[in-house]
Structure formats: structure tokens, C-alpha cells
Enzyme design. Structure first.
Site, PDB file in Angstrom:
ATOM      1  N   TYR A  76       0.817  -1.137  -0.056  1.00 44.34           N
ATOM      2  CA  TYR A  76       0.104  -0.050   0.148  1.00 44.34           C
ATOM      3  C   TYR A  76       0.806   1.140   0.211  1.00 44.34           C
ATOM      4  CZ  TYR A  76      -3.310   3.463   1.288  1.00 44.34           C
ATOM      5  OH  TYR A  76      -4.294   4.471   1.199  1.00 44.34           O
ATOM      6  N   LYS A 132       1.151   4.591  -2.613  1.00 40.42           N
ATOM      7  CA  LYS A 132       1.053   5.844  -2.428  1.00 40.42           C
ATOM      8  C   LYS A 132       2.476   6.684  -2.703  1.00 40.42           C
ATOM      9  CE  LYS A 132      -3.222   5.597  -1.661  1.00 40.42           C
ATOM     10  NZ  LYS A 132      -4.172   6.292  -2.734  1.00 40.42           N
TER      11      LYS A 132
HETATM   12  P1  NAP Z   1     -13.449   3.479   0.725  1.00 43.20           P
HETATM   13  O1  NAP Z   1     -14.488   4.147   1.697  1.00 43.20           O
HETATM   14  O2  NAP Z   1     -13.116   1.890   0.721  1.00 43.20           O
HETATM   15  O3  NAP Z   1     -13.743   3.925  -0.840  1.00 43.20           O
HETATM   16  C1  NAP Z   1     -13.020   3.451  -2.048  1.00 43.20           C
HETATM   17  C2  NAP Z   1     -13.788   3.713  -3.124  1.00 43.20           C
HETATM   18  O4  NAP Z   1     -12.865   3.278  -4.209  1.00 43.20           O
HETATM   19  C3  NAP Z   1     -15.082   3.105  -3.279  1.00 43.20           C
HETATM   20  O5  NAP Z   1     -16.113   3.881  -3.928  1.00 43.20           O
HETATM   21  C4  NAP Z   1     -14.897   1.809  -4.631  1.00 43.20           C
HETATM   22  O6  NAP Z   1     -16.050   1.784  -5.194  1.00 43.20           O
HETATM   23  C5  NAP Z   1     -13.883   2.740  -5.247  1.00 43.20           C
HETATM   24  N1  NAP Z   1     -13.002   1.632  -6.010  1.00 43.20           N
HETATM   25  C6  NAP Z   1     -12.340   0.605  -5.411  1.00 43.20           C
HETATM   26  N2  NAP Z   1     -11.851  -0.078  -6.508  1.00 43.20           N
HETATM   27  C7  NAP Z   1     -12.216   0.462  -7.713  1.00 43.20           C
HETATM   28  C8  NAP Z   1     -12.191   0.200  -9.143  1.00 43.20           C
HETATM   29  N3  NAP Z   1     -11.318  -0.858  -9.726  1.00 43.20           N
HETATM   30  N4  NAP Z   1     -12.828   0.940 -10.206  1.00 43.20           N
HETATM   31  C9  NAP Z   1     -13.268   2.101  -9.757  1.00 43.20           C
HETATM   32  N5  NAP Z   1     -13.683   2.384  -8.379  1.00 43.20           N
HETATM   33  C10 NAP Z   1     -13.140   1.617  -7.523  1.00 43.20           C
HETATM   34  O7  NAP Z   1     -12.014   4.173   1.227  1.00 43.20           O
HETATM   35  P2  NAP Z   1     -11.751   5.519   1.143  1.00 43.20           P
HETATM   36  O8  NAP Z   1     -10.776   5.708   2.363  1.00 43.20           O
HETATM   37  O9  NAP Z   1     -12.767   6.593   0.829  1.00 43.20           O
HETATM   38  O10 NAP Z   1     -10.359   5.902   0.127  1.00 43.20           O
HETATM   39  C11 NAP Z   1     -10.666   6.662  -0.898  1.00 43.20           C
HETATM   40  C12 NAP Z   1      -9.050   7.124  -1.193  1.00 43.20           C
HETATM   41  O11 NAP Z   1      -8.450   7.916  -0.103  1.00 43.20           O
HETATM   42  C13 NAP Z   1      -8.307   5.869  -1.675  1.00 43.20           C
HETATM   43  O12 NAP Z   1      -7.159   5.869  -2.665  1.00 43.20           O
HETATM   44  C14 NAP Z   1      -7.330   5.578  -0.520  1.00 43.20           C
HETATM   45  O13 NAP Z   1      -6.061   4.861  -0.664  1.00 43.20           O
HETATM   46  C15 NAP Z   1      -7.168   7.077   0.136  1.00 43.20           C
HETATM   47  N6  NAP Z   1      -6.664   7.164   1.398  1.00 43.20           N
HETATM   48  C16 NAP Z   1      -7.460   6.698   2.386  1.00 43.20           C
HETATM   49  C17 NAP Z   1      -7.378   6.857   3.808  1.00 43.20           C
HETATM   50  C18 NAP Z   1      -8.257   6.411   4.996  1.00 43.20           C
HETATM   51  O14 NAP Z   1      -7.604   6.435   5.954  1.00 43.20           O
HETATM   52  N7  NAP Z   1      -9.328   6.108   4.605  1.00 43.20           N
HETATM   53  C19 NAP Z   1      -5.969   7.667   4.189  1.00 43.20           C
HETATM   54  C20 NAP Z   1      -5.404   7.962   3.035  1.00 43.20           C
HETATM   55  C21 NAP Z   1      -5.499   7.759   1.727  1.00 43.20           C
HETATM   56  P3  NAP Z   1     -16.692   0.276  -5.878  1.00 43.20           P
HETATM   57  O15 NAP Z   1     -16.338  -0.625  -4.958  1.00 43.20           O
HETATM   58  O16 NAP Z   1     -18.169   0.670  -6.055  1.00 43.20           O
HETATM   59  O17 NAP Z   1     -15.731   0.338  -7.146  1.00 43.20           O
END
Ligand code: NAP
Length: 249
Positions: A157, A161
Site C-alpha cells: 500500500y 502511495k
Molecule cells: P473506501 O470507503 O473503501 O472507498 C473506496 C472507493 O474506491 C469506493 O467507492 C470503491 O467503489 C472505489 N473503488 C475501488 N476499486 C475500484 C475500481 N477498480 N474502480 C473504480 N472504483 C473503485 O475508501 P476511502 O477511505 O474513501 O479511500 C479513498 C482514497 O483515499 C483511496 O485512494 C485511499 O487510498 C485514500 N486514502 C484513504 C485513507 C483512509 O484512512 N481512509 C487515508 C489516506 C488515503 P466500488 O467498490 O463501487 O468500485
């Protein structure tokens, strides 16, 4: 250079990964400012429910792991939404993660790289040519504090990033001679569906994971940060924004 900001009523934004978490919160925050939001992800039912509650929003099935799905994304949109002003390349996951490298499934690792890195590249490649032709656009990528420092059992992961960190900087350099803006948002621990998805959809384990941290952010906190960077005047680029919970900083 147009002196009209990009965050204006009627602007068109594509938000990937809009069916949950940060993407859904971003779609809501942008729609509240009159932006016409294309809510994109794989789960079309969830996207339709979200878009139905947001003025001017449109649900788009998009799998960033599928090259054709990305290549055709604009052609599959209603004509009035094809000129995309804002791309929030947010879709990402850590499915099967938080394991020592040899103990993880190599196909899980490969899919994480595919979604988090190649998926972002594909979406940018589909959308940026139009932005360049219009000399108007703002690309926002979702990096992470995991792209600045590696945590235990986070090799893959974090690698994705770190790649986003480099890619976003590279984009900014490539388009330095244009009016395109490129921003990386680097969130800290944010309470979304991310942890549950990592643990094969186990919501209880996902919830318990977040409880191990003294503080977490909400998806809306990151959406606020995205609105802030998009709201800057045209001559200002917020290149990177690290957003962490106060008690975790
Ligand atoms: P989340 O609640 O699990 O949402 C992830 C989203 O990505 C879902 O809408 C999912 O939709 C979509 N997705 C996954 N695989 C996909 C694919 N192949 N094609 C299109 N859409 C896809 O996660 P989140 O925390 O909001 O994460 C969003 C971003 O923020 C990510 O890039 C993550 O790495 C980053 N981030 C998160 C955190 C954290 O602590 N949560 C911290 C730093 C960065 P479907 O399943 O409907 O496709």
C-alpha cells in the site's frame, strides 16, 4: 488565463471511487457548491442512490482496473458532461493488506497496485487531453501519509502511495507551462469503508481497527480539504496537502 475559479456553479467534476468514503463525501461537497458531479465507481446501484440526492449529479459505471472502461468514460457520458473541469482520482484500496509481505496473496498485492497506481494513471490519461485542449482543469489525486513514510506490514500500500506522490509531482512538472493545476491530498487515518474492505468486507473488524487509533478523520474532513484546494484563485496551486487528525499528528 481565465480569472474565473474552477470551483464555480456548472463546472463538471469527475470523482472516481464515489460510491463510498472520501469519494462520496467529495461528490456531496462539490454538488453543494453547484458543481455537476460525475459519480464514478463499480457499484452503480450505490452511485445512482447518491446521484439521485445531488443536484446535477450523474452516476457512471467505471472500473479503473479495466483499460477500456477508462478509455471510454467520456464517450459514455451525456454530451453536456464531457468537458471535465475537475478530476478527483480517488478510487483506491488495500484489499488483503496489513500483512507481512510473504504472508499476503500476491494477486491481492497486484490488484492493489493496479487500482491505486495504474487506475489513477488511466483516468488521468483519459481526462487530461481535454483539459489541455481547453487550457482549463484541476487534477486532484489521493495520496496518503503512507506515501511519505512506511508503516509495519504496509509495504505494498505504501509503495502505491509513494508512486502517487511521484506521479502527481511529475504531472505538475509536465503541465507547468499551462493553466492546469495538479494537487495531491495526503490524508491520515480517515474513518471510511477502507478498513472493512481491507479485511474482506468485515465491518466489525474495520470498526475495531479505527478504534485502535487515538483519533481519526471523517470523509467530510478530506472533502473539505479538496474543496479548499479547488477554491483557490487560478494563479494558486496547492501542490500537496497533508491532512491528519489533530490528536494523531
Ligand atoms: P473506501 O470507503 O473503501 O472507498 C473506496 C472507493 O474506491 C469506493 O467507492 C470503491 O467503489 C472505489 N473503488 C475501488 N476499486 C475500484 C475500481 N477498480 N474502480 C473504480 N472504483 C473503485 O475508501 P476511502 O477511505 O474513501 O479511500 C479513498 C482514497 O483515499 C483511496 O485512494 C485511499 O487510498 C485514500 N486514502 C484513504 C485513507 C483512509 O484512512 N481512509 C487515508 C489516506 C488515503 P466500488 O467498490 O463501487 O468500485
Amino acid at each position: 488565463m481565465s480569472d474565473e475559479g474552477i470551483l464555480r456553479r456548472g463546472a463538471v467534476a469527475l470523482v472516481t471511487g464515489a460510491s463510498a468514503g472520501i469519494g462520496a463525501a467529495t461528490a456531496e461537497a462539490l454538488a453543494a457548491r453547484g458543481v455537476r458531479v460525475i459519480c464514478a465507481a463499480r457499484n452503480l446501484d450505490r452511485l445512482k442512490k447518491l446521484a439521485a440526492g445531488l443536484e446535477g449529479a450523474h452516476a457512471l459505471a467505471l472500473d479503473v482496473n479495466d483499460a477500456e472502461s477508462c478509455r471510454s468514460l467520456q464517450a459514455r457520458l451525456p454530451e453536456e458532461l464531457r468537458e471535465i473541469d475537475i478530476l478527483v482520482a480517488n478510487a483506491g484500496h488495500d484489499v488483503g493488506g496489513r500483512k507481512r509481505f510473504d504472508q499476503g496473496d500476491v494477486e491481492d498485492w497486484a490488484r492493489t497496485v493496479e487500482t491505486n497506481v495504474t487506475g489513477v494513471i488511466r483516468c488521468c490519461h483519459a481526462v487530461i487531453p481535454g483539459m489541455l485542449a481547453r487550457n482549463r482543469g484541476h487534477v486532484v489525486t489521493l495520496g496518503s501519509i503512507a506515501g511519505l513514510r512506511v508503516y509495519t506490514h504496509g509495504s505494498i500500500y505504501s509503495a502505491t502511495k509513494f508512486a502517487i506522490h511521484a506521479f502527481t509531482e511529475g504531472l505538475r512538472d509536465d503541465y507547468a507551462g499551462t493553466d492546469l493545476r495538479v494537487t495531491e491530498i495526503l490524508p491520515g487515518m480517515t474513518r471510511t469503508e477502507f478498513a472493512a474492505r481491507r479485511f474482506d468486507g468485515d465491518k466489525e473488524r474495520g470498526r475495531a481497527f479505527y478504534e485502535t487509533f487515538p483519533a481519526t478523520l471523517d470523509a467530510a474532513d478530506i472533502a473539505n480539504a479538496i474543496v479548499y484546494v479547488l477554491g483557490q484563485p487560478p494563479q494558486v496551486t496547492v501542490a500537496q496537502m497533508v491532512v491528519v487528525p489533530t490528536r494523531e499528528a
